[in-house]
Motif scaffolding. Structure first.
Motif, PDB file in Angstrom:
ATOM      1  N   TRP A 163       0.822  -1.201   0.000  1.00  0.00           N
ATOM      2  CA  TRP A 163       0.000   0.000   0.000  1.00  0.00           C
ATOM      3  C   TRP A 163       0.860   1.256   0.000  1.00  0.00           C
ATOM      4  O   TRP A 163       0.549   2.234  -0.677  1.00  0.00           O
ATOM      5  CB  TRP A 163      -0.931  -0.004   1.208  1.00  0.00           C
ATOM      6  N   GLU A 164       1.938   1.250   0.769  1.00  0.00           N
ATOM      7  CA  GLU A 164       2.789   2.430   0.846  1.00  0.00           C
ATOM      8  C   GLU A 164       3.403   2.744  -0.521  1.00  0.00           C
ATOM      9  O   GLU A 164       3.496   3.916  -0.920  1.00  0.00           O
ATOM     10  CB  GLU A 164       3.892   2.223   1.890  1.00  0.00           C
ATOM     11  N   GLU A 165       3.806   1.710  -1.250  1.00  0.00           N
ATOM     12  CA  GLU A 165       4.373   1.921  -2.579  1.00  0.00           C
ATOM     13  C   GLU A 165       3.320   2.447  -3.552  1.00  0.00           C
ATOM     14  O   GLU A 165       3.573   3.392  -4.312  1.00  0.00           O
ATOM     15  CB  GLU A 165       4.969   0.612  -3.105  1.00  0.00           C
ATOM     16  N   LYS A 166       2.120   1.848  -3.526  1.00  0.00           N
ATOM     17  CA  LYS A 166       1.060   2.291  -4.430  1.00  0.00           C
ATOM     18  C   LYS A 166       0.693   3.747  -4.174  1.00  0.00           C
ATOM     19  O   LYS A 166       0.551   4.543  -5.119  1.00  0.00           O
ATOM     20  CB  LYS A 166      -0.182   1.393  -4.276  1.00  0.00           C
ATOM     21  N   LEU A 167       0.531   4.115  -2.917  1.00  0.00           N
ATOM     22  CA  LEU A 167       0.127   5.478  -2.597  1.00  0.00           C
ATOM     23  C   LEU A 167       1.233   6.478  -2.919  1.00  0.00           C
ATOM     24  O   LEU A 167       0.956   7.617  -3.306  1.00  0.00           O
ATOM     25  CB  LEU A 167      -0.275   5.568  -1.125  1.00  0.00           C
ATOM     26  N   GLU A 168       2.476   6.055  -2.788  1.00  0.00           N
ATOM     27  CA  GLU A 168       3.578   6.940  -3.160  1.00  0.00           C
ATOM     28  C   GLU A 168       3.590   7.161  -4.673  1.00  0.00           C
ATOM     29  O   GLU A 168       3.818   8.288  -5.143  1.00  0.00           O
ATOM     30  CB  GLU A 168       4.914   6.346  -2.702  1.00  0.00           C
ATOM     31  N   PHE A 169       3.335   6.124  -5.456  1.00  0.00           N
ATOM     32  CA  PHE A 169       3.228   6.299  -6.901  1.00  0.00           C
ATOM     33  C   PHE A 169       2.092   7.258  -7.244  1.00  0.00           C
ATOM     34  O   PHE A 169       2.198   8.073  -8.158  1.00  0.00           O
ATOM     35  CB  PHE A 169       2.987   4.951  -7.583  1.00  0.00           C
ATOM     36  N   ASP A 170       0.977   7.156  -6.513  1.00  0.00           N
ATOM     37  CA  ASP A 170      -0.149   8.052  -6.760  1.00  0.00           C
ATOM     38  C   ASP A 170       0.268   9.512  -6.566  1.00  0.00           C
ATOM     39  O   ASP A 170      -0.075  10.385  -7.377  1.00  0.00           O
ATOM     40  CB  ASP A 170      -1.309   7.725  -5.810  1.00  0.00           C
ATOM     41  N   LEU A 194      -1.885  -7.222 -21.114  1.00  0.00           N
ATOM     42  CA  LEU A 194      -1.580  -8.372 -21.960  1.00  0.00           C
ATOM     43  C   LEU A 194      -0.719  -9.399 -21.231  1.00  0.00           C
ATOM     44  O   LEU A 194      -0.868 -10.599 -21.429  1.00  0.00           O
ATOM     45  CB  LEU A 194      -0.870  -7.902 -23.239  1.00  0.00           C
ATOM     46  N   ARG A 195       0.165  -8.917 -20.360  1.00  0.00           N
ATOM     47  CA  ARG A 195       1.019  -9.820 -19.592  1.00  0.00           C
ATOM     48  C   ARG A 195       0.346 -10.331 -18.328  1.00  0.00           C
ATOM     49  O   ARG A 195       0.867 -11.226 -17.667  1.00  0.00           O
ATOM     50  CB  ARG A 195       2.317  -9.102 -19.206  1.00  0.00           C
ATOM     51  N   ARG A 196      -0.803  -9.732 -17.980  1.00  0.00           N
ATOM     52  CA  ARG A 196      -1.569 -10.122 -16.795  1.00  0.00           C
ATOM     53  C   ARG A 196      -0.714 -10.067 -15.533  1.00  0.00           C
ATOM     54  O   ARG A 196      -0.655 -11.017 -14.737  1.00  0.00           O
ATOM     55  CB  ARG A 196      -2.184 -11.509 -16.979  1.00  0.00           C
ATOM     56  N   GLU A 197      -0.048  -8.941 -15.353  1.00  0.00           N
ATOM     57  CA  GLU A 197       0.876  -8.770 -14.236  1.00  0.00           C
ATOM     58  C   GLU A 197       0.210  -8.083 -13.051  1.00  0.00           C
ATOM     59  O   GLU A 197      -0.620  -7.200 -13.217  1.00  0.00           O
ATOM     60  CB  GLU A 197       2.088  -7.941 -14.687  1.00  0.00           C
ATOM     61  N   GLY A 198       0.596  -8.502 -11.833  1.00  0.00           N
ATOM     62  CA  GLY A 198       0.191  -7.815 -10.614  1.00  0.00           C
ATOM     63  C   GLY A 198      -1.290  -7.825 -10.333  1.00  0.00           C
ATOM     64  O   GLY A 198      -1.810  -6.910  -9.694  1.00  0.00           O
ATOM     65  N   ILE A 199      -2.004  -8.874 -10.765  1.00  0.00           N
ATOM     66  CA  ILE A 199      -3.462  -8.903 -10.602  1.00  0.00           C
ATOM     67  C   ILE A 199      -3.850  -9.010  -9.139  1.00  0.00           C
ATOM     68  O   ILE A 199      -4.755  -8.318  -8.668  1.00  0.00           O
ATOM     69  CB  ILE A 199      -4.063 -10.077 -11.406  1.00  0.00           C
ATOM     70  N   ASN A 200      -3.170  -9.888  -8.399  1.00  0.00           N
ATOM     71  CA  ASN A 200      -3.509 -10.117  -7.000  1.00  0.00           C
ATOM     72  C   ASN A 200      -2.330  -9.779  -6.096  1.00  0.00           C
ATOM     73  O   ASN A 200      -1.167  -9.900  -6.496  1.00  0.00           O
ATOM     74  CB  ASN A 200      -3.896 -11.583  -6.766  1.00  0.00           C
ATOM     75  N   ALA A 205      -6.848 -12.905  -2.778  1.00  0.00           N
ATOM     76  CA  ALA A 205      -7.539 -13.039  -4.056  1.00  0.00           C
ATOM     77  C   ALA A 205      -7.653 -11.700  -4.773  1.00  0.00           C
ATOM     78  O   ALA A 205      -7.799 -11.655  -5.983  1.00  0.00           O
ATOM     79  CB  ALA A 205      -8.929 -13.627  -3.835  1.00  0.00           C
ATOM     80  N   THR A 206      -7.598 -10.620  -4.034  1.00  0.00           N
ATOM     81  CA  THR A 206      -7.676  -9.287  -4.630  1.00  0.00           C
ATOM     82  C   THR A 206      -6.569  -8.416  -4.030  1.00  0.00           C
ATOM     83  O   THR A 206      -5.441  -8.488  -4.443  1.00  0.00           O
ATOM     84  CB  THR A 206      -9.064  -8.668  -4.389  1.00  0.00           C
ATOM     85  N   ALA A 207      -6.923  -7.583  -3.081  1.00  0.00           N
ATOM     86  CA  ALA A 207      -5.951  -6.752  -2.369  1.00  0.00           C
ATOM     87  C   ALA A 207      -6.411  -6.604  -0.929  1.00  0.00           C
ATOM     88  O   ALA A 207      -7.609  -6.521  -0.660  1.00  0.00           O
ATOM     89  CB  ALA A 207      -5.823  -5.379  -3.021  1.00  0.00           C
ATOM     90  N   PRO A 208      -5.491  -6.601   0.026  1.00  0.00           N
ATOM     91  CA  PRO A 208      -5.895  -6.459   1.428  1.00  0.00           C
ATOM     92  C   PRO A 208      -6.403  -5.055   1.710  1.00  0.00           C
ATOM     93  O   PRO A 208      -6.165  -4.118   0.950  1.00  0.00           O
ATOM     94  CB  PRO A 208      -4.585  -6.733   2.185  1.00  0.00           C
ATOM     95  N   GLU A 209      -7.124  -4.915   2.805  1.00  0.00           N
ATOM     96  CA  GLU A 209      -7.634  -3.611   3.215  1.00  0.00           C
ATOM     97  C   GLU A 209      -6.491  -2.700   3.626  1.00  0.00           C
ATOM     98  O   GLU A 209      -5.512  -3.132   4.250  1.00  0.00           O
ATOM     99  CB  GLU A 209      -8.610  -3.783   4.379  1.00  0.00           C
ATOM    100  N   PHE A 210      -6.606  -1.419   3.283  1.00  0.00           N
ATOM    101  CA  PHE A 210      -5.621  -0.433   3.721  1.00  0.00           C
ATOM    102  C   PHE A 210      -5.984   0.036   5.117  1.00  0.00           C
ATOM    103  O   PHE A 210      -7.046   0.613   5.343  1.00  0.00           O
ATOM    104  CB  PHE A 210      -5.585   0.759   2.763  1.00  0.00           C
ATOM    105  N   LEU A 211      -5.109  -0.218   6.067  1.00  0.00           N
ATOM    106  CA  LEU A 211      -5.373   0.119   7.462  1.00  0.00           C
ATOM    107  C   LEU A 211      -4.621   1.353   7.924  1.00  0.00           C
ATOM    108  O   LEU A 211      -4.715   1.742   9.087  1.00  0.00           O
ATOM    109  CB  LEU A 211      -5.007  -1.075   8.358  1.00  0.00           C
ATOM    110  N   GLY A 212      -3.880   1.968   7.011  1.00  0.00           N
ATOM    111  CA  GLY A 212      -3.098   3.142   7.373  1.00  0.00           C
ATOM    112  C   GLY A 212      -1.625   2.803   7.453  1.00  0.00           C
ATOM    113  O   GLY A 212      -1.239   1.639   7.649  1.00  0.00           O
ATOM    114  N   THR A 213      -0.800   3.803   7.288  1.00  0.00           N
ATOM    115  CA  THR A 213       0.641   3.618   7.352  1.00  0.00           C
ATOM    116  C   THR A 213       1.125   3.856   8.775  1.00  0.00           C
ATOM    117  O   THR A 213       0.905   4.951   9.320  1.00  0.00           O
ATOM    118  CB  THR A 213       1.366   4.586   6.401  1.00  0.00           C
ATOM    119  N   PRO A 214       1.750   2.857   9.407  1.00  0.00           N
ATOM    120  CA  PRO A 214       2.229   3.067  10.783  1.00  0.00           C
ATOM    121  C   PRO A 214       3.247   4.197  10.839  1.00  0.00           C
ATOM    122  O   PRO A 214       4.073   4.333   9.931  1.00  0.00           O
ATOM    123  CB  PRO A 214       2.886   1.722  11.145  1.00  0.00           C
TER     124      PRO A 214
END
Length: 228
Positions: A163-170, A194-200, A205-214
């Motif tokens: 989550w920290e990496e995704k939000l930093e990219f955002d 096309l490469r079907r990368e990073g789906i889960n 099965a999907t993505a865990p809940e974001f609980l905040g950055t400690p």
């Protein structure tokens, strides 16, 4: 993960006006909706036969400046059912749903959100409103632009990122986006799908809940190692 979260070709000063981006979103989304209408009909029929009705999944998400909107996607999961043991995402996700997610066909209805002005073609992915209070001040900057159908985090690892990496990219996208950045992300999105990368996410099965950055703990004080 490389030290530079945004490649050099994506670290450009912001130049395209917001109005121009919105006009481009409307034109491209309208053209795409016309072109993919036969595919939308086929996918809707598959979902109706495999999962029943409703065909569309609707969920409240946080958009520009944190304002709520209803995002629409094709359904990929069965409804929760305690008697059948359908509780978690892994149990509710069907083979058809996995295929729709792997090919990103479940995202096609979000083009309607782009037309409505809820979303942009490129931007941070729209997340749940309850996450708003969990962001750090820097992470909250992701809501300074409209959320996107795809974004920088999606082409840099998608759900395989923390989550920290995704939000930093955002936030990096908010700080550097322009027309060239958006075109680069759209081109990279095609390759990622096309490469079907990073789906889960790992173990999910999907993505865990974001609980905040400690909060970071302060470094322990250095002991004086000077010999007595």
């Amino acid at each position: 993960m490389p030290d530079g979260l945004v490649d050099a070709d994506l670290s450009l000063p912001r130049s395209s006006p917001k109005r121009g981006k919105r006009v481009a979103d409307v034109i491209v989304a309208a053209v795409l909706l016309v072109l993919v209408t036969p595919l939308l009909i086929v996918v809707a029929a598959l979902v109706a036969m495999g999962l029943g009705r409703p065909v569309l999944f609707r969920q409240c998400r946080a958009g520009l400046h944190g304002q709520p909107f209803e995002m629409v996607k094709f359904r990929t999961m069965r409804p929760p059912n305690l008697n059948l043991g359908l509780v978690g995402d892994r149990d509710r996700l069907t083979p058809l749903g996995r295929w729709l997610r792997a090919t990103s066909l479940d995202e096609l209805p979000t083009l309607w959100n782009v037309l409505r002005g809820d979303m942009s073609l490129v931007g941070p992915r729209p997340l749940l409103p309850e996450y708003l209070s969990r962001y750090s001040p820097r992470q909250a900057r992701r809501h300074e632009v409209r959320p996107g159908v795809t974004g920088l985090a999606q082409v840099r690892g998608r759900n395989s990122l923390s989550w920290e990496e995704k939000l930093e990219f955002d936030v990096r996208y908010v700080e550097s986006h322009n027309l060239r950045v958006d075109l680069s992300i759209l081109a990279a999105t095609v390759r990622t799908v096309l490469r079907r990368e990073g789906i889960n996410a790992a173990g999910s099965a999907t993505a865990p809940e974001f609980l905040g950055t400690p909060p970071r703990r302060p470094a322990p004080p250095q002991r004086d190692r000077t010999p007595a």
